[in-house]
Write a protein that holds these residues in place. Structure first.
Motif, short mmCIF file in Angstrom:
data_model
loop_
_atom_site.label_atom_id
_atom_site.label_comp_id
_atom_site.label_asym_id
_atom_site.label_seq_id
_atom_site.Cartn_x
_atom_site.Cartn_y
_atom_site.Cartn_z
N GLY A 149 0.70 -1.28 -0.10
CA GLY A 149 -0.46 -0.23 -0.18
C GLY A 149 0.91 1.15 -0.36
O GLY A 149 0.36 2.10 -0.60
N GLU A 150 2.37 1.25 0.68
CA GLU A 150 2.50 2.54 1.40
C GLU A 150 3.79 3.02 -0.12
O GLU A 150 3.61 3.60 -0.64
N ALA A 151 3.88 1.84 -0.71
CA ALA A 151 4.90 1.78 -2.33
C ALA A 151 4.25 2.32 -3.22
O ALA A 151 4.79 2.71 -4.30
N ALA A 152 2.69 1.12 -3.54
CA ALA A 152 1.88 1.57 -5.11
C ALA A 152 0.70 2.30 -4.78
O ALA A 152 0.48 2.69 -5.57
N GLY A 153 -0.30 2.39 -3.40
CA GLY A 153 -0.57 2.96 -3.21
C GLY A 153 -1.54 4.43 -4.32
O GLY A 153 -1.85 4.63 -4.83
N GLU A 154 -0.66 4.94 -4.58
CA GLU A 154 -0.18 6.37 -4.97
C GLU A 154 -0.02 6.89 -6.14
O GLU A 154 -0.98 7.09 -6.99
N ILE A 155 1.10 5.60 -6.66
CA ILE A 155 1.03 5.34 -8.38
C ILE A 155 0.19 4.72 -8.75
O ILE A 155 -0.90 4.90 -9.68
N ALA A 156 -0.98 3.78 -8.15
CA ALA A 156 -2.31 3.11 -8.68
C ALA A 156 -3.45 4.59 -8.66
O ALA A 156 -4.00 4.44 -9.84
N SER A 157 -3.36 4.84 -7.03
CA SER A 157 -4.28 5.81 -7.29
C SER A 157 -4.31 7.29 -9.08
O SER A 157 -4.91 6.95 -9.89
N LYS A 158 -2.80 7.59 -8.94
CA LYS A 158 -1.94 8.58 -10.22
C LYS A 158 -3.30 7.82 -11.77
O LYS A 158 -3.10 8.05 -12.59
N ILE A 159 -3.07 6.52 -11.50
CA ILE A 159 -2.91 5.69 -13.10
C ILE A 159 -4.64 5.91 -13.24
O ILE A 159 -4.94 6.31 -14.00
N ASP B 175 -6.61 7.69 -12.06
CA ASP B 175 -6.74 9.76 -12.26
C ASP B 175 -6.92 9.68 -13.78
O ASP B 175 -7.39 10.64 -15.27
N LYS B 176 -5.60 9.28 -14.35
CA LYS B 176 -4.65 9.50 -15.94
C LYS B 176 -5.90 8.50 -16.73
O LYS B 176 -6.07 9.23 -18.35
N LEU B 177 -6.61 6.94 -16.78
CA LEU B 177 -7.43 6.51 -17.17
C LEU B 177 -8.25 7.58 -17.14
O LEU B 177 -9.43 7.75 -18.39
N ASP B 178 -8.58 8.07 -16.31
CA ASP B 178 -10.25 9.34 -16.50
C ASP B 178 -10.51 10.39 -17.29
O ASP B 178 -10.71 10.97 -17.52
N GLU B 179 -8.67 10.71 -17.15
CA GLU B 179 -8.23 12.28 -17.79
C GLU B 179 -8.22 11.82 -18.86
O GLU B 179 -8.62 12.32 -20.30
N LEU B 180 -8.25 11.41 -19.04
CA LEU B 180 -8.09 9.62 -21.37
C LEU B 180 -8.89 9.22 -21.77
O LEU B 180 -9.31 9.32 -22.69
#
Length: 592
Positions: free
Chosen positions: A568-578, A580-585
């Motif tokens: 969670g600590e290592a990848a939670g923020e990365i997954a969240s950003k991905i 949000d990017k899927l939504d943006e695209l």
């Protein structure tokens, strides 16, 4: 006297019959044979080599193209000592215009291909870029012993982006040529990734032209012609914009990221880190470059999406929970977690040393309670766990359109007996239930099984439409999946969910964290060291697999960060950003 005349008559008759038979054979029976020989003397077949097809992303962005240039060929039969001076003069004229080449090497390459049976010009320089060659074109093309032909070189405009997936081409070996006739003419063949998997499609089909020639080998008339194929391009499912974004947010890390359409298996992004520039293979990799990459502990050559084998850690717990439910464990099954389970002389610890108290299926997934899975695994045994995980795609290839996909290890009693000739121990069942021990998976297997949890069907991951298959149903009751999904929702949003402090996307995400140990913890160690206190290569691998939106599953994002510690600590923020990017695209669609 009559006998002599009869004998002479028979001899004359025999000679006449022999002569007539020979005349008949030469004028009629061998007409077809000599006609074919005659055709070979005046009909010349010219092969037309197709241009290798391009690879494009889903929006038409070029991922693999051909750069135009020229090759230099030299007249054959100049290898003998008599023509030594002439051959050297020809090579000198090439070196004068293009000093980057070595004369001795050009002569060596020429002599290797030259023979009394070869009447075609011999290539000594395969490729010089158009801009570099064009100013010298008239100088070299005017020499009668030199022939200039157009040539292409494979180029990857996105450099290291998606390098493991796209793959690269290289010079065709003797074995390649034996198995692929067309590579004899174009000299290259797909060596890795999509370039190899779809080599037949990309290289196209050979064309030809039958030409009537005179005694001087001059063309008189075109008798027959078939153009080389031109429909050689492939458009794949990757979105290079998303791939580039993932590269940016994963900078400095080693591992893999998979973004897949949960409903049909389309792969929108697939990144293995660290990456490398495929162009170094297209132009020819140096010994220094090769050694640097080969000795890199982070293994840039390995396509970790399909060839990275890792213990799954806690991301396997959804599958193990389904195995419990699918093999008679009731939905209201609970465990009182005290922080450890003793079996024989060994103490199997939960990650929370003080224990979780009373744990249900949903809470076991949300808080990743190890003791719940220890005790549940003892109720059904390893073979039943392995059987359910087999249905979810573990221990087998996903079928993705990549070469040499690994199957991983889905262990059971028979597997251990066959591999090690040893019995299975109950302690192995316990550690397998939390994704440790002998179990090994690839990131793509985890992404695929997460898609099943999200949608109820197991898709076949793919990059190109030709590899699509309808997602498969799995004979596990849907009500069991509902329990698992609620647990994954709690991972992200319940107060004690293992990823709740790290998920921040505006898209509602269901998730599961995992921490896959690289080194074992000694039994004598009462308090485990923090990941940050361990040496880098001794730190656990960090897993996070997710799907979203929770109410209307559309995409799966699976991440493994090597030696990243807690998932969670290592990848939670990365997954969240991905997400949000899927939504943006524009990929995330509202629920209808």
């Amino acid at each position: 006297m009559n006998i002599r005349l009869t004998l002479i008559f028979l001899i004359i008759l025999g000679i006449m019959i022999t002569l007539l038979s020979r005349v008949y054979f030469l004028s009629i029976k061998s007409n077809t044979y000599y006609e074919e020989l005659s055709k070979n003397n005046y009909i010349k077949k010219i092969n037309k080599v197709p241009i290798r097809g391009m690879i494009e992303d889903r929006n038409g962005e070029k991922l693999a193209i051909n750069e135009m240039g020229f090759s230099i060929l030299v007249k054959p039969h100049l290898s003998s000592y008599k023509h030594k001076e002439k051959l050297e003069q020809i090579m000198d004229s090439i070196i004068k215009e293009f000093p980057q080449f070595e004369k001795d090497k050009l002569i060596k390459d020429y002599k290797r291909e030259d023979s009394s049976y070869n009447h075609d010009f011999i290539s000594v320089v395969d490729y010089i870029p158009y801009k570099e060659f064009f100013p010298k074109y008239t100088i070299l093309s005017s020499k009668e012993d030199i022939k200039i032909e157009s040539s292409t070189k494979r180029y990857y405009p996105q450099k290291e982006l998606a390098s493991h997936i796209i793959g690269y081409v290289g010079k065709a070996s003797k074995l390649d040529i034996l198995n692929n006739e067309l590579s004899t003419y174009n000299g290259i063949i797909g060596k890795n990734g999509l370039e190899k998997f779809y080599n037949s499609k990309l290289q196209g089909e050979m064309g030809y032209k039958d030409v009537k020639v005179n005694a001087l080998n001059q063309e008189i008339e075109i008798l027959n012609e078939k153009p080389a194929s031109i429909d050689n391009n492939i458009q794949i499912s990757l979105d290079i914009r998303l791939q580039k974004y993932i590269q940016e947010v994963f900078t400095g890390k080693s591992g893999a990221v998979v973004v897949m359409n949960a409903n049909n298996g389309e792969l929108l992004a697939s990144a293995s880190f660290p990456e490398f520039d495929n162009n170094i293979f297209a132009r020819g990799i140096s010994v220094k470059e090769w050694n640097e990459m080969r000795n890199d502990f982070n293994h840039p050559f390995t396509n970790k999406i399909i060839n990275g084998l890792y213990p799954p850690g806690s991301v396997i717990k959804m599958g193990v929970a389904l195995a419990f439910l699918d093999n008679g464990v009731k939905e209201n099954f609970t465990v009182n977690c005290s922080g450890s389970l003793t079996i024989g002389n060994r103490n199997f610890r939960c990650w929370k040393s003080t224990g979780h108290g009373v744990v249900t299926f949903r809470r076991a997934i949300a808080e990743s309670c190890d003791d719940f899975f220890y005790k549940g695994s003892l109720k059904i045994g390893i073979n039943k766990i392995s059987h359910t995980l087999d249905k979810l795609g573990f221990g087998q290839q996903t079928g993705v359109d990549q070469i040499n996909e690994f199957v991983g290890v889905n262990p059971n009693k028979e597997w251990k007996e066959n591999k090690y000739k040893q019995p299975w121990y109950v302690g192995e069942t316990v550690i397998t239930s939390i994704g440790q021990g002998n179990m090994l998976v690839t990131p793509l297997q985890i992404a695929r099984y997460t898609s099943y949890i999200a949608t109820g069907k197991l898709p076949k991951p793919h990059f190109y439409k030709a590899n699509y298959e309808e997602p498969k149903a799995v004979d596990i009751p849907s009500e069991y999946l509902d329990i698992i999904r609620k647990g994954m929702y709690d991972v992200s949003y319940a107060p004690k969910g293992t990823a709740s402090r790290h998920i921040s996307s505006k898209i509602t995400i269901a998730s599961k964290t995992g921490t896959a140990q690289v080194v074992s913890i000694p039994q004598a160690e009462k308090v485990r060291m923090k990941e940050s206190e361990l040496q880098y290569y001794e730190r656990s691998h960090a897993w996070l697999t997710t799907y979203g939106p929770f109410e209307n599953p559309q995409y799966v994002v699976t991440i493994i960060e090597e030696h990243g510690g807690h998932g969670g600590e290592a990848a939670g923020e990365i997954a969240s950003k991905i997400y949000d990017k899927l939504d943006e695209l524009g990929y995330i669609k509202p629920k209808e």
